[in-house]
Design a protein around this motif. Structure first.
Motif, short mmCIF file in Angstrom:
data_model
loop_
_atom_site.label_atom_id
_atom_site.label_comp_id
_atom_site.label_asym_id
_atom_site.label_seq_id
_atom_site.Cartn_x
_atom_site.Cartn_y
_atom_site.Cartn_z
N GLU A 1 30.46 65.63 42.23
CA GLU A 1 30.93 65.18 40.91
C GLU A 1 32.24 64.41 41.05
O GLU A 1 32.46 63.40 40.37
N ASN A 2 33.12 64.90 41.91
CA ASN A 2 34.39 64.21 42.15
C ASN A 2 34.15 62.82 42.72
O ASN A 2 34.78 61.84 42.33
N LEU A 3 33.21 62.71 43.68
CA LEU A 3 32.90 61.41 44.28
C LEU A 3 32.34 60.45 43.25
O LEU A 3 32.69 59.26 43.21
N SER A 4 31.46 60.95 42.38
CA SER A 4 30.89 60.10 41.33
C SER A 4 31.97 59.60 40.37
O SER A 4 31.98 58.43 39.98
N TYR A 5 32.88 60.51 40.01
CA TYR A 5 33.99 60.13 39.10
C TYR A 5 34.84 59.02 39.72
O TYR A 5 35.18 58.04 39.10
N ARG A 6 35.17 59.24 41.02
CA ARG A 6 36.01 58.24 41.69
C ARG A 6 35.27 56.91 41.86
O ARG A 6 35.87 55.84 41.79
N THR A 7 33.99 56.94 42.09
CA THR A 7 33.20 55.71 42.21
C THR A 7 33.22 54.93 40.90
O THR A 7 33.38 53.71 40.89
N GLN A 8 33.07 55.66 39.78
CA GLN A 8 33.13 55.00 38.47
C GLN A 8 34.50 54.38 38.24
O GLN A 8 34.63 53.28 37.70
N HIS A 9 35.55 55.09 38.66
CA HIS A 9 36.90 54.58 38.50
C HIS A 9 37.10 53.30 39.33
O HIS A 9 37.71 52.33 38.87
N LEU A 10 36.58 53.31 40.56
CA LEU A 10 36.67 52.11 41.39
C LEU A 10 35.91 50.94 40.76
O LEU A 10 36.37 49.79 40.80
N GLN A 11 34.75 51.23 40.18
CA GLN A 11 33.96 50.19 39.55
C GLN A 11 34.70 49.58 38.36
O GLN A 11 34.69 48.36 38.16
N LYS A 12 35.38 50.44 37.57
CA LYS A 12 36.17 49.94 36.44
C LYS A 12 37.32 49.07 36.92
O LYS A 12 37.63 48.02 36.34
N ASP A 13 37.98 49.51 38.01
CA ASP A 13 39.08 48.70 38.56
C ASP A 13 38.57 47.34 39.03
O ASP A 13 39.21 46.30 38.79
N LEU A 14 37.42 47.34 39.71
CA LEU A 14 36.86 46.08 40.19
C LEU A 14 36.52 45.15 39.03
O LEU A 14 36.80 43.95 39.06
N GLU A 15 35.92 45.71 37.98
CA GLU A 15 35.55 44.90 36.81
C GLU A 15 36.79 44.31 36.14
O GLU A 15 36.80 43.15 35.74
N GLU A 16 37.84 45.14 36.00
CA GLU A 16 39.08 44.65 35.38
C GLU A 16 39.71 43.54 36.22
O GLU A 16 40.16 42.53 35.69
N LEU A 17 39.71 43.75 37.55
CA LEU A 17 40.28 42.72 38.43
C LEU A 17 39.51 41.42 38.33
O LEU A 17 40.09 40.33 38.26
N GLU A 18 38.18 41.49 38.31
CA GLU A 18 37.35 40.28 38.31
C GLU A 18 37.33 39.57 36.96
O GLU A 18 37.30 38.33 36.92
N THR A 19 37.31 40.33 35.87
CA THR A 19 37.12 39.72 34.55
C THR A 19 38.40 39.51 33.77
O THR A 19 38.42 38.69 32.85
N ARG A 20 39.49 40.23 34.12
CA ARG A 20 40.69 40.14 33.29
C ARG A 20 41.93 39.72 34.08
O ARG A 20 42.62 38.78 33.70
N ILE A 21 42.20 40.40 35.18
CA ILE A 21 43.44 40.11 35.91
C ILE A 21 43.34 38.84 36.74
O ILE A 21 44.18 37.95 36.65
N TYR A 22 42.31 38.75 37.58
CA TYR A 22 42.17 37.58 38.45
C TYR A 22 42.08 36.28 37.66
O TYR A 22 42.75 35.29 38.01
N PRO A 23 41.27 36.19 36.57
CA PRO A 23 41.25 34.93 35.80
C PRO A 23 42.60 34.55 35.23
O PRO A 23 42.91 33.37 35.09
N ARG A 24 43.43 35.58 34.88
CA ARG A 24 44.76 35.27 34.35
C ARG A 24 45.60 34.53 35.39
O ARG A 24 46.30 33.57 35.09
N TYR A 25 45.51 34.99 36.63
CA TYR A 25 46.24 34.31 37.70
C TYR A 25 45.67 32.92 37.96
O TYR A 25 46.39 31.99 38.32
N GLU A 26 44.37 32.77 37.77
CA GLU A 26 43.78 31.44 37.91
C GLU A 26 44.34 30.48 36.87
O GLU A 26 44.60 29.32 37.15
N VAL A 27 44.53 31.00 35.62
CA VAL A 27 45.11 30.18 34.56
C VAL A 27 46.53 29.75 34.94
O VAL A 27 46.90 28.58 34.80
N LEU A 28 47.32 30.71 35.44
CA LEU A 28 48.68 30.38 35.86
C LEU A 28 48.67 29.33 36.96
O LEU A 28 49.45 28.37 36.94
N ALA A 29 47.78 29.50 37.95
CA ALA A 29 47.70 28.54 39.05
C ALA A 29 47.29 27.17 38.55
O ALA A 29 47.81 26.14 38.99
N SER A 30 46.35 27.13 37.58
CA SER A 30 45.90 25.85 37.02
C SER A 30 47.04 25.15 36.28
O SER A 30 47.23 23.94 36.42
#
Length: 466
Positions: free
Chosen positions: A49-78
């Motif tokens: 259960e702990n492993l599943s919880y942590r996997t979900q947390h990693l997935q949320k972090d990856l989604e936030e990085l790809e869809t919200r944080i990384y594009p913001r830096y792309e805007v700044l770079a542009s």
């Protein structure tokens, strides 16, 4: 969570139990440790259960990085790349201006030097002319003297009594020597160059100012998971009430996925259709369900910086790289303005403008006279005012997209702050259709939100006398 286990080195002996206490160490272990037998008699945590919880947390972090944080830096770079592209033009202007001023000064100095040279040549010619005149006078006297000497020698040699008797001396005429012309030569006295005065002759150059703004904090996915539109925060003391009052609770009526990676602008064609432009060369007409109806590519193949729909329903877009403003009519593109020396970014058809660098909205009348200047409102703002989009509605409201503060400010026609719409994320472009529905382009999410913020029922109000 962890799996409790005794370390082998700490397992107690009989003597240890009698003389000392036993230390139990809590160490996280893998699932295979269950079969070791060392946990017998101890309670094991639910590792899966702990492993599943942590996997979900990693997935949320990856989604936030790809869809919200990384594009913001792309805007700044542009934005930085655009600014770097404009450096050559900006600093080129300064260099050209300094060069032209240098040329003017060079021409003036050259003219002064040439006048000096001309004066020197004139003095030389005058001096030479004087010497030549003096030489001519002396030469004439020498010729006369030679002739007299020759005549005297002939008389003496002839022993002619008649010539000797009639001779008259002319020596007295030549005893007074012709005056020698003395000319005082001109001298050149160079002035000591005062470099400070020379610098003052040039135009001044203001120093460069570099300010670093505080980085804005990106809201987490949980923070933006609430309903995307909240009520307008109205302020008291408005000078007059509109015919269509602001809603206390706005309604998000549609969300349009544009399929751009980054969405730059939106412009209303009708209640059901909008033009959009983003991070490629296409400009699209979409309906409220996000269906693509028409697609137009820019004339140059460059990314359009901004778009606007004219009263006739034609599309206007700016091309920063070619420095042009272009009109799309019947799917034909015509360049209507080519700018010199600066890059067009935003375009609109109203007599107001958002000056993003100055952090201000400037509104003028039909004669171009300043009516007011809006630099943001202090209510619930954490970042500096950053206007990137502006539009108006049928009630003469002015709606401004404040990029830094994730909101839309609402002003009346005199610049009085009426309220704001929150929970739009990084709004970049705004427009209002003929029914006073607000469309907001969110640059990173690449969606268009349609928001009803005015009441559809007109009301009459009696203004309070202050």
């Amino acid at each position: 969570m962890s799996c409790p286990i005794y370390k082998e080195s700490l397992l107690p002996t009989t003597r240890d139990v009698q003389n000392t206490s036993v230390n139990i160490v809590n160490i996280p272990v893998c699932i295979t440790c269950v079969s070791s037998g060392k946990h017998k008699g101890h309670e094991l945590t639910e590792f899966l259960e702990n492993l599943s919880y942590r996997t979900q947390h990693l997935q949320k972090d990856l989604e936030e990085l790809e869809t919200r944080i990384y594009p913001r830096y792309e805007v700044l770079a542009s934005d930085i790349q655009t600014e770097k592209a404009e450096l050559e033009t900006t600093y080129g202007k300064l260099t050209t201006a300094a060069g032209k001023e240098g040329e003017i000064l060079y021409l003036e100095i050259t003219a002064i030097v040439n006048r000096r040279k001309s004066d020197i040549q004139e003095m030389k010619n005058k001096h030479l002319s004087t010497l030549n005149k003096n030489t001519e006078d002396i030469t004439q006297k020498i010729i006369e003297l030679k002739q007299i000497i020759s005549d005297l020698k002939s008389i003496l040699k002839s022993n002619d009594i008649s010539l000797t008797s009639t001779y008259k001396s002319r020596n007295s005429k030549f005893r007074t020597i012709l005056p020698k012309v003395r000319v005082t030569l001109p001298s050149f006295t160079p002035q000591k160059l005062n470099k400070d005065q020379l610098r003052e002759m040039f135009s001044s150059l203001s120093p460069i100012s570099i300010n670093t703004e505080h980085g804005r904090t990106i809201k987490s996915a949980e923070a933006v998971s609430s309903p995307p539109v909240k009520s307008v925060k109205s302020t008291e003391g408005a000078s007059s009430l509109p015919v269509k009052p602001l809603l206390d609770e706005q309604r998000l009526t549609d969300t349009i996925d544009t399929e751009y990676r980054q969405l730059y602008s939106v412009s209303c064609l009708s209640d059901e259709l909008v033009w959009t432009c983003g991070d490629n060369e296409t400009m699209n007409i979409l309906n409220l369900r996000g269906k693509l109806l028409t697609s137009i590519k820019t004339k140059s193949g460059n990314t359009p910086r901004d778009i606007a729909v004219t009263r006739d329903g034609n599309l206007v877009y700016t091309d920063s790289k070619t420095k042009t403003i272009n009109l799309v009519k019947n799917k034909q593109i015509q360049t209507v303005i080519t700018l010199q020396g600066w890059y067009p970014r935003y375009v609109c058809s109203a007599a107001s403008n958002a000056d993003r660098e100055a952090r201000a909205v400037v509104v003028v009348n039909q004669l171009g006279k300043l009516r007011f200047r809006y630099t943001g409102h202090l209510s619930n703002t954490k970042q500096s005012f950053d206007p990137v989009g502006i539009t108006t509605d049928s009630q003469s409201h002015i709606l401004i997209a404040d990029f830094n503060n994730d909101r839309i400010d609402i002003l009346d026609q005199d610049g009085q702050f009426l309220g704001y719409i929150q929970n739009v994320e990084l709004p970049h472009g705004v427009c209002v259709d003929i029914s006073d529905n607000l469309f907001v382009a969110e640059i990173v999410n690449a969606v268009v939100k349609k928001i009803q913020y005015l009441s559809t029922q007109c009301k009459s109000y009696i203004s309070k006398q202050v």
